[in-house]
Design a protein around this motif. Sequence first.
Motif, mmCIF file in Angstrom:
data_model
loop_
_atom_site.group_PDB
_atom_site.id
_atom_site.type_symbol
_atom_site.label_atom_id
_atom_site.label_comp_id
_atom_site.label_asym_id
_atom_site.label_seq_id
_atom_site.Cartn_x
_atom_site.Cartn_y
_atom_site.Cartn_z
ATOM 1 N N LEU A 200 -14.329 -3.159 5.916
ATOM 2 C CA LEU A 200 -13.978 -2.193 6.065
ATOM 3 C C LEU A 200 -14.726 -0.666 6.671
ATOM 4 O O LEU A 200 -14.332 0.223 7.295
ATOM 5 N N GLU B 265 0.912 -1.432 -0.302
ATOM 6 C CA GLU B 265 -0.245 -0.083 0.036
ATOM 7 C C GLU B 265 0.860 0.903 0.203
ATOM 8 O O GLU B 265 0.280 2.450 -0.194
ATOM 9 N N LEU C 232 -8.679 3.871 0.844
ATOM 10 C CA LEU C 232 -7.036 2.609 0.200
ATOM 11 C C LEU C 232 -7.703 1.655 -0.891
ATOM 12 O O LEU C 232 -8.095 1.365 -2.640
ATOM 13 N N LYS C 233 -8.769 1.176 -0.016
ATOM 14 C CA LYS C 233 -8.954 -0.753 -0.799
ATOM 15 C C LYS C 233 -10.485 -0.288 -1.419
ATOM 16 O O LYS C 233 -10.399 -1.066 -3.045
ATOM 17 N N LEU D 271 0.132 4.990 -1.602
ATOM 18 C CA LEU D 271 -0.028 6.240 -0.080
ATOM 19 C C LEU D 271 0.929 7.775 -0.371
ATOM 20 O O LEU D 271 0.534 8.993 -0.805
ATOM 21 N N ASP E 276 -6.731 7.096 5.662
ATOM 22 C CA ASP E 276 -5.130 6.699 5.382
ATOM 23 C C ASP E 276 -5.097 7.021 3.642
ATOM 24 O O ASP E 276 -5.682 6.040 2.830
ATOM 25 N N TYR E 277 -5.061 8.064 3.038
ATOM 26 C CA TYR E 277 -5.577 8.654 1.696
ATOM 27 C C TYR E 277 -4.432 9.585 1.528
ATOM 28 O O TYR E 277 -5.021 10.717 2.182
ATOM 29 N N GLU F 23 -12.599 1.062 8.222
ATOM 30 C CA GLU F 23 -10.891 0.687 8.762
ATOM 31 C C GLU F 23 -10.179 2.415 8.006
ATOM 32 O O GLU F 23 -10.407 2.809 7.638
ATOM 33 N N ARG F 24 -9.247 2.626 8.386
ATOM 34 C CA ARG F 24 -8.289 3.429 8.451
ATOM 35 C C ARG F 24 -7.421 3.185 6.745
ATOM 36 O O ARG F 24 -7.878 4.365 6.351
ATOM 37 N N ASP F 25 -7.772 2.043 6.040
ATOM 38 C CA ASP F 25 -7.599 1.621 4.768
ATOM 39 C C ASP F 25 -8.703 1.949 3.765
ATOM 40 O O ASP F 25 -8.641 1.275 2.454
ATOM 41 N N ARG G 80 -9.470 0.560 -5.339
ATOM 42 C CA ARG G 80 -8.541 -0.369 -6.086
ATOM 43 C C ARG G 80 -9.711 -0.579 -7.420
ATOM 44 O O ARG G 80 -8.777 -0.758 -8.366
#
Lengths: 351, 481
Positions: B308, B50, B184-185, B54, B86-87, B179-181, B188
């Motif tokens: 998530l 990741e 990001l997920k 990021l 997180d992004y 969730e923090r990510d 995808r």
Amino acid sequence: MNYLFSLFDSWPFIVKLNLILSILFFSLAIWLIGSVYYIRYTKTIMNIKRRELEKTLLDFISSYLFDENFDKSSELTKLKKTHINTEFNLKITIKQLLIFNENLKGASTEILKELFMFLGLYEYVVSDLKSRAWEKKARALHVFSQLYIKAPEEVISPLINDQRLEVRQQAVLYILNLSETNPLEFLNTLQDELTLWQQIYMEHSLKNSFKGEIPNFSQWTSHPMSSVVRFSIRMMSEFNQFQNIPILMTLIDHNEESVRKAAIHSLSKMGHIDLIPKLISKFKNETPVIKKEILKTINHIGSYNHLLALEVKEITENKSLYTYYSSLEQYFKSTLSIKLNMGDLTVKEAS
Amino acid sequence: MDINFHQITEITSWLFFSYGLFICTGYFFSAIFSLIELRDYKKRHNFEDEVALLKSSNLPQISVLAPAYNEEVNAVENVRSLLTLDYPSFEIIIINDGSTDGTLQILLDTFDMVLEAMPYYEAIPTKKVRGVYVSKQNAYKNLKIIDKENGGKADALNAGINISQHPKICCIDVDCVLERDALLKLIRPFLNNEKKVIASGGIIRIANNCIIEDGRIIEVKLPNSFAARAQILEYFRAFLMGRMAWSKIDGLLLISGAFGMFDKETVIDVGGYSTKTVGEDMELLVRMRRMMQEKNIAYTVGFIPDPLCWTEVPQDWKVLYRQRTRWTRGTIETLLTHKRLLFNPKYKILGLLSAPYWVFFEWLAPIIEFFGLLYFTMLLAMGQIDWLIVGIFFSLVYSFSILFSLTALYFEEFSFQQYKKPKYMLILIGTALLEPFLYHPFVMWAAIKGNIDFLRGKKSWGEMSRKGLTNRDYRKDKPKK
């Protein structure tokens, strides 16, 4: 018993079918409960084994790397005999080496490579690379590219155009990490468009892993694949290839909208202010997407005068674009008023 | 032609049996497809890094839209949690949809927000926006609060879409814990696809009783109430089995309103969320898919099975009942609005599989089940019941029902194993055994009531009171001026 069978035989077909299906479903339900607990049990056991092995490997690799009194040869033989004997253990060992590799630099990574070879992991990963399972191929490519270990060339080449995107992606990263001269040579033989995901990872690899000289991206500006052209245009600004500005200037007249947009964006990022007069003249006949990109460019490297030079009547019909224009106008005016208060000379220029 | 009573009951029994068999076959295939997709997903995302994402400046920027109506208990904690996602580049837009409590004030005070004169284009018409607030503090520079007149969730989201700056929008419920990510997920599918991705959705997990600190799930625990536990099984079935399977064949018709990402341009092209339905999340995706098919553009909808997004589900039976009647109305409204899809080969999987599935499995199933029970009562009253046959029929239905729930549990254990303690699994198995008696009849009746409400023309959402997922009450610690 015979009574039960004769009773069963006397039932209509549908009832018999129901009973058989009920027994089947109940049996499956019981099997599933057993499976849930079996999975939990095996996962717990595997986790315990994994932790134990990870601890052993952590101690072993640390000593192998940093302890001068460590008897490398005999300890290596011992470890191979006692621990590196199942597929599960091989995978854990490779993972540990990758973790070490990520956190170490220089001579230590060379020792890790040496350890990788001595433990017989190279043969194991190569066999994965030749396997028919795509996930094994992708994982093997990932390991080789992370550890900077060369795999047999004849195995790698066909993987660039593999059916699975994941394999293609890992193959690209492998080539980027391990090539010494032109890491992007594979673009010339590419058969599928690059996804944004691949482009991001390629950029990351070029910036962080590739150790050679960054190629001149102008060689791919006439590539038949639009994604390759856009990637090259973007990389020109990422790697400050100012010598390619004349080529980028020609690309703002490209017949594909996405390429024109990428070219304008890159030139703007490179701060090429001579771009703006050309954009102002093109503005009238451009698509809404490009018009917005032009407005963004003026916001980024232009001035209020440049904004005023645009023919506003061209965009009043497109409300979204006009709103953007208005907010930009408001931004410039507020910036000007701040500058005016500070007695900045640029105000005179703008007025 | 003479048909006697016995023949009528036999024909009716066969009809009910055939429908049951049809449903079971559908669920069987859904389980198979889900398993394939889950295995494939796990393999696909085995070795991804990741960090590259990021660090990238080329990830599409995202506007996170969270409508809030009377959410003063949770609002601050949830915004704080959103701010730490997180992004590389995203903005958060909280839309205060005319709350009657202190939601707006508590947010303005906590995050030091001031009114901003910001021109924006109303691409989708909405109720009047009273103002857009931005923070004076640099730490909250990516936070915006829209204050508008009450117009419902769909209207609030539309206002957020109008004001959002970025090409992708992520619509969430403000009370959700991400969730923090999560971003990001969820992004995808948009990056890793050769077709145009119009939306992507994720699995919704149940947060009741979980331990949450600083807007993050610290420990996953099972809820104490049976209703909430039954909903855990229901969500497993819906997401791990249902939507995974639909995702495999690219036939998803619903991305949960609690957490979904969309291509903003496509959303605006179709006119945004519909304010005429209470099932706005499903309706939007169906409309987007329909438009893409009618324009003949290659597209897809992504789905991420990772846990998530965590949300609080109703534990109170009355609130649950209102939620389920509303869901049923939303489903009917959407299916009737887009009835053109049904069995229409022009829409491919959408018309030939997805829409018929929703009609026969989601809309009609509770109705047929209800009539089945009425039919049984009628036979009982007429003394036409053979209890041995009833017992065998019942055991078939019950065994299939628990088999389906246990398969979902198996998938959870195989994939993400969120409920770590062995006793949790035991409790969930117990819930699966009792659910057909204690929970299923309740949701079936709620669905029937939803149908009745629809026929009566009911349009309202109904109150959705929540306990709140945090113990801290931010109303008590407003900053002093």
